[in-house]
Enzyme design. Sequence first.
Site, mmCIF file in Angstrom:
data_model
loop_
_atom_site.group_PDB
_atom_site.id
_atom_site.type_symbol
_atom_site.label_atom_id
_atom_site.label_comp_id
_atom_site.label_asym_id
_atom_site.label_seq_id
_atom_site.Cartn_x
_atom_site.Cartn_y
_atom_site.Cartn_z
ATOM 1 N N ASP A 36 0.822 -1.214 0.000
ATOM 2 C CA ASP A 36 0.000 0.000 0.000
ATOM 3 C C ASP A 36 0.858 1.266 0.000
ATOM 4 O O ASP A 36 1.979 1.260 0.503
ATOM 5 C CB ASP A 36 -0.915 -0.026 1.234
ATOM 6 C CG ASP A 36 -2.056 0.960 1.123
ATOM 7 O OD1 ASP A 36 -2.344 1.430 -0.002
ATOM 8 O OD2 ASP A 36 -2.670 1.279 2.159
ATOM 9 N N HIS A 53 2.245 3.536 -8.983
ATOM 10 C CA HIS A 53 2.028 2.104 -9.260
ATOM 11 C C HIS A 53 3.202 1.537 -10.046
ATOM 12 O O HIS A 53 3.658 0.419 -9.804
ATOM 13 C CB HIS A 53 0.724 1.891 -10.034
ATOM 14 C CG HIS A 53 -0.501 2.286 -9.247
ATOM 15 N ND1 HIS A 53 -0.693 1.906 -7.945
ATOM 16 C CD2 HIS A 53 -1.592 3.027 -9.580
ATOM 17 C CE1 HIS A 53 -1.851 2.403 -7.498
ATOM 18 N NE2 HIS A 53 -2.406 3.087 -8.480
ATOM 19 N N LEU A 147 10.310 -20.860 -4.726
ATOM 20 C CA LEU A 147 9.333 -19.952 -4.116
ATOM 21 C C LEU A 147 7.952 -20.095 -4.762
ATOM 22 O O LEU A 147 7.828 -20.100 -5.984
ATOM 23 C CB LEU A 147 9.828 -18.504 -4.274
ATOM 24 C CG LEU A 147 8.877 -17.412 -3.794
ATOM 25 C CD1 LEU A 147 8.783 -17.400 -2.272
ATOM 26 C CD2 LEU A 147 9.324 -16.042 -4.298
HETATM 27 C C1 IPE Z 1 -5.427 -2.639 0.106
HETATM 28 O O1 IPE Z 1 -5.082 -1.321 -0.146
HETATM 29 C C2 IPE Z 1 -5.542 -3.398 -1.170
HETATM 30 C C3 IPE Z 1 -4.284 -3.662 -1.867
HETATM 31 C C4 IPE Z 1 -3.084 -3.351 -1.444
HETATM 32 C C5 IPE Z 1 -4.432 -4.349 -3.127
HETATM 33 P P1 IPE Z 1 -6.198 -0.191 -0.295
HETATM 34 O O2 IPE Z 1 -5.476 1.074 -0.496
HETATM 35 O O3 IPE Z 1 -7.190 -0.581 -1.306
HETATM 36 O O4 IPE Z 1 -6.898 -0.251 1.147
HETATM 37 P P2 IPE Z 1 -7.735 0.838 1.932
HETATM 38 O O5 IPE Z 1 -8.790 1.340 1.003
HETATM 39 O O6 IPE Z 1 -6.779 1.921 2.350
HETATM 40 O O7 IPE Z 1 -8.273 0.096 3.112
HETATM 41 C C1 IPE Z 2 -1.569 0.279 -3.355
HETATM 42 O O1 IPE Z 2 -1.391 1.646 -3.389
HETATM 43 C C2 IPE Z 2 -1.903 -0.321 -4.682
HETATM 44 C C3 IPE Z 2 -3.293 -0.819 -4.800
HETATM 45 C C4 IPE Z 2 -4.205 -0.783 -3.871
HETATM 46 C C5 IPE Z 2 -3.661 -1.390 -6.070
HETATM 47 P P1 IPE Z 2 -2.617 2.649 -3.363
HETATM 48 O O2 IPE Z 2 -3.049 2.913 -4.755
HETATM 49 O O3 IPE Z 2 -3.675 2.170 -2.449
HETATM 50 O O4 IPE Z 2 -1.911 3.947 -2.762
HETATM 51 P P2 IPE Z 2 -2.475 4.939 -1.676
HETATM 52 O O5 IPE Z 2 -2.944 4.113 -0.535
HETATM 53 O O6 IPE Z 2 -3.584 5.706 -2.324
HETATM 54 O O7 IPE Z 2 -1.308 5.802 -1.310
HETATM 55 MG MG MG Z 3 -4.078 2.441 -0.497
#
Ligand code: IPE
Ligand code: IPE
Ligand code: MG
Length: 255
Positions: A36, A53, A147
């Site tokens: 995240d 990303h 792995l």
């Molecule tokens: C969790 O991250 C999902 C993934 C890393 C794929 P999110 O960014 O979607 O989670 P929330 O919305 O902060 O809980």
């Molecule tokens: C995690 O990063 C990737 C996915 C959930 C696909 P985010 O896109 O949730 O990044 P933040 O949380 O908005 O910083």
């Molecule tokens: Mg996120």
Amino acid sequence: MIENFNGYIDKESDEYNLLLEISKKPLPAHIAIIMDGNGRWAKKRGLERFEGHKAGIKSVRDVVETSARLGIKFLSLYAFSVENWKRPKKEIMQLMGLLKKYIKEELPTLKKNNIRFKAVGRISELDVSVRKLISHAESQTAKNSGLHLNIALNYGGRVEIVDTFKKILNTYGKDLKVDDIDEELISKNLYMKDTPDPDLLIRTSGELRISNFFIWEIAYTELYFTKVLWPDFNRKELFSAIKDFQNRQRRFGGI
Ligand code: IPE
Ligand code: IPE
Ligand code: MG
């Protein structure tokens, strides 16, 4: 195991000292990661979320390679949740595009490094172009014994439990008796039936929540939260998480 890092880690570095330290104690067999913070990483730099990303893919490569060198048996990465469909269409398309690119580009490396690739989640709901690449990568790596890399895609912990109940009913139907229902029956019908529960769950970006990842499987998993944003998560961060894990005392309800 340390030999696997020869030529990759400077022996004078802090990283190498961490590696020496973690090599002395048992490693987690299964590491799960909620990747995240890509969006916030990009925002901090005045970039589009997409750049975050893209930068996150580098961390995926680093963590997969490092886990393989360490001899970790199972690595599960949360890449796209069932809730992530709430995001703007453009971002979803970009994420799916990056995923396809990753699978295409990484497949030769996965094969070379004896890594078994598997996608977990409601894969049938994904676009056919994604499904094709997934099943190709899965079949090309199915016999690999190194792995085991699980990518959670269109994954939700609660829908996994729903799908598990459906699968059990489809398999046993009316033959199923109330007393047949136990933890073992549920566990062995989950998406990753041959995978042990995670020993260590890492979440980056400072959020202190599970966001519907592996609800059933993490009953006794050690949790590790770090403020580091996913694109900044690297080999050294992984070593630190493992070191922290090794200093925990797992009691599983005992004394
Ligand atoms: C969790 O991250 C999902 C993934 C890393 C794929 P999110 O960014 O979607 O989670 P929330 O919305 O902060 O809980
Ligand atoms: C995690 O990063 C990737 C996915 C959930 C696909 P985010 O896109 O949730 O990044 P933040 O949380 O908005 O910083
Ligand atoms: Mg996120």
